[in-house]
Design an enzyme around this catalytic site. Structure first.
Site, mmCIF file in Angstrom:
data_model
loop_
_atom_site.group_PDB
_atom_site.id
_atom_site.type_symbol
_atom_site.label_atom_id
_atom_site.label_comp_id
_atom_site.label_asym_id
_atom_site.label_seq_id
_atom_site.Cartn_x
_atom_site.Cartn_y
_atom_site.Cartn_z
ATOM 1 N N CYS A 43 0.826 -1.209 0.000
ATOM 2 C CA CYS A 43 0.000 0.000 0.000
ATOM 3 C C CYS A 43 0.860 1.259 0.000
ATOM 4 O O CYS A 43 0.688 2.153 -0.831
ATOM 5 C CB CYS A 43 -0.935 -0.017 1.206
ATOM 6 S SG CYS A 43 -1.834 1.518 1.408
ATOM 7 N N GLU A 183 -6.566 1.919 -13.780
ATOM 8 C CA GLU A 183 -6.022 3.123 -13.137
ATOM 9 C C GLU A 183 -4.735 3.584 -13.815
ATOM 10 O O GLU A 183 -4.548 4.781 -14.079
ATOM 11 C CB GLU A 183 -5.760 2.845 -11.646
ATOM 12 C CG GLU A 183 -7.047 2.695 -10.851
ATOM 13 C CD GLU A 183 -6.839 2.297 -9.402
ATOM 14 O OE1 GLU A 183 -7.751 2.496 -8.597
ATOM 15 O OE2 GLU A 183 -5.754 1.766 -9.059
ATOM 16 N N GLU A 442 -26.301 14.915 -4.525
ATOM 17 C CA GLU A 442 -27.753 15.060 -4.315
ATOM 18 C C GLU A 442 -28.544 14.222 -5.310
ATOM 19 O O GLU A 442 -29.675 13.813 -5.038
ATOM 20 C CB GLU A 442 -28.180 16.529 -4.386
ATOM 21 C CG GLU A 442 -28.065 17.162 -5.760
ATOM 22 C CD GLU A 442 -28.483 18.639 -5.742
ATOM 23 O OE1 GLU A 442 -29.591 18.926 -5.274
ATOM 24 O OE2 GLU A 442 -27.694 19.488 -6.180
#
Ligand SMILES: Cc1cc2nc3c(=O)[nH]c(=O)nc-3n(C[C@H](O)[C@H](O)[C@H](O)COP(=O)(O)OP(=O)(O)OC[C@H]3O[C@@H](n4cnc5c(N)ncnc54)[C@H](O)[C@@H]3O)c2cc1C
Length: 460
Positions: A43, A183, A442
């Site tokens: 990581c 990625e 929203e």
């Protein structure tokens, strides 16, 4: 006199090993950790952290384009790969140092070298001799899988090397369809590298919701990445001009770098598991029970080496649960259900719970709520990029069993949505949440119309 030199020996100072060692040491246990490379593990050293820094670096190109739509003039923006790598490496060294200090502050001892089991209670650390321990935790992680039989594979790199390229290539071929391949393709493309993503499957991001997969592939294509599906490498040839990748579909492609991100395998090589009697599953991962205990009574394993859910926060939670169970008198098994995750593609993905296909398989009938729209910020700048938001709701109970987002900040949004989904929120409860305006998020709480797939005429 104590029967063993240590109460706990941890092999691997990555996400899972460091957490377990710290928690155990803080409980008063005598703990030794062995690390063969650098403290912090995948990581920190060659995964999430340096990758995210590269994502940040590569996103600026798109932001500069957006800025123009807001009246900015940006002349001659250039990118210095060497300067970036230098700063990135400084930051990684800083973080690794914090991990070392955290171990020391907790009272754990650290030794550098490759550790190997001699028997169920003895470990040999290269260059340091043998020690004995009452309990042993294996947290050795995973490593990139490379197609060793492929002609010319020695010319290809894995994600490990992608963090240290001496210069930024002009052209790259990334092979693979998982999140790491996606990625890196987006990172290279954002940095101005001509990028091909080649994947043998019919779509990228297997295991994710199908609408997400298609949406990301389309958006990657729109940003300039050539996504080539349903084929794979047959060879790589080095020539004076670069590397020629040949594919099963008879096409070929020239590039400066070929990066394979075809999957990862548990890192168990040279660990001496067989001498101690630790069993592996058919994929080469250490078999463990719900409490991360292996087939040997005093040996546990956490993180990627167990190939459960291969993510940093999971390794950390498994390591913590192990230490709580064995050293804090609190039997804890980490619940692997409903783990949120992000793909730092451009645009990024946030996802939690079941895909539509998995939910249909599990529950039969589901309601789908889905919207695609242009975010205010980029639409203002004349960009056609679209967000996608999708909720998967079990029809009978009206529980939200899946939430999937593609768009800016979706990794941040999904962390919050995951709380509700994990708690078993129903669609009416979800709907009762008042929107925050004006935000992208929203849209998630204002999804009222059930989605009917075009052409089906009714919810399938
Ligand atoms: C490119 C990339 C990007 C990623 N991005 C993300 C992300 O965005 N989010 C996310 O959650 N996860 C991400 N991951 C996955 C994440 O890094 C892993 O799931 C996590 O690091 C696993 O932790 P671990 O403790 O199991 O193993 P690791 O962190 O791999 O640690 C294992 C350690 O053990 C050491 N070791 C191995 N064998 C021995 C031995 N015999 N003796 C001594 N030491 C040994 C290794 O050197 C290593 O330091 C990414 C991975 C990669 C490769």
């Amino acid at each position: 006199m104590a029967k063993y030199d240590y109460d706990l020996f941890v092999i691997g100072a990555g996400s899972g090993g460091v957490r377990a060692a710290r928690v155990a040491a803080l409980s008063g246990a005598k703990v030794l950790v062995a690390e063969e490379h650098r403290v912090g593990g995948t990581c920190v050293i060659r995964g999430c952290v340096p990758k995210k820094l590269m994502v940040y670096a590569s996103e600026f190109a798109h932001s500069f384009e957006t800025a123009k739509g807001f009246g900015w003039t940006i002349d001659k923006a250039t990118f210095d790969w060497t300067a970036f790598l230098r700063e990135k490496d400084k930051e990684i060294a800083r973080l690794s140092g914090i991990y070392v200090r955290n171990l020391e502050n907790a009272g754990a001892e650290l030794v550098h070298g490759k550790a190997r089991l001699i028997d169920a209670h003895s470990v040999e650390v290269e260059g340091h001799g043998r020690v004995t321990a009452d309990k042993i935790l294996i947290a050795t992680g995973g490593r990139p899988w490379m197609p060793k039989a492929l002609k010319g594979v020695e010319h290809a790199i894995s994600s490990n090397e992608a963090f240290h390229l001496h210069e930024l290539p002009k052209r790259v071929v990334v092979a693979g369809g998982g999140y790491i391949a996606v990625e890196f393709a987006c990172i290279f493309n954002g940095l101005g590298v001509e990028t091909h993503l080649v994947h043998r499957g019919a779509n990228i991001l297997r295991g994710f919701d199908d609408d997400i997969r298609t949406h990301v592939a389309e958006e990657m294509g729109r940003r300039g990445i050539k996504v080539i599906l349903s084929t794979q490498h047959t060879s790589i040839e080095k020539t004076a001009g670069g590397l020629i990748s040949r594919f099963a579909n008879e096409h070929h492609c020239e590039s400066d770098v070929v990066m394979f991100a075809l999957g990862r395998e548990p890192y168990v090589e040279g660990l001496g598991l067989e001498t101690a009697g630790v069993k592996l599953d058919d994929k080469g991962a250490i078999e463990v029970d719900d409490y991360s205990k292996s087939s040997v009574d005093n040996i546990w394993a956490v993180g990627d080496v167990t190939n459960r859910v291969n993510l940093t926060p999971v390794a950390i939670r498994e390591g913590h649960a192990f230490a709580d169970t064995e050293f804090n008198g609190r039997p804890t098994s980490f619940d692997h259900d409903t783990i949120a995750s992000a793909v730092f593609s451009q645009p990024p993905v946030g996802t939690v719970g079941l895909s539509e296909a998995d939910a249909r398989h599990k529950y039969g009938k589901v309601d789908i709520y889905l919207t695609r729209f242009r975010p205010m910020k980029t639409a203002f700048a004349g960009d056609d990029e679209r967000c996608l938001m999708k909720l998967v709701v079990e029809e009978k109970t009206q529980k939200v069993v899946g939430c999937h987002i593609v768009g800016p900040d979706s990794g941040e949004m999904i962390q919050m949505a995951a709380i509700a989904v994990k708690m078993g929120v129903t669609k009416p409860q979800w709907d009762s949440t008042c929107a925050v305006h004006p935000t992208l998020a929203e849209e998630l709480v204002t999804l009222r119309e059930k989605y009917v797939q075009p052409g089906l005429g009714q919810a399938a």
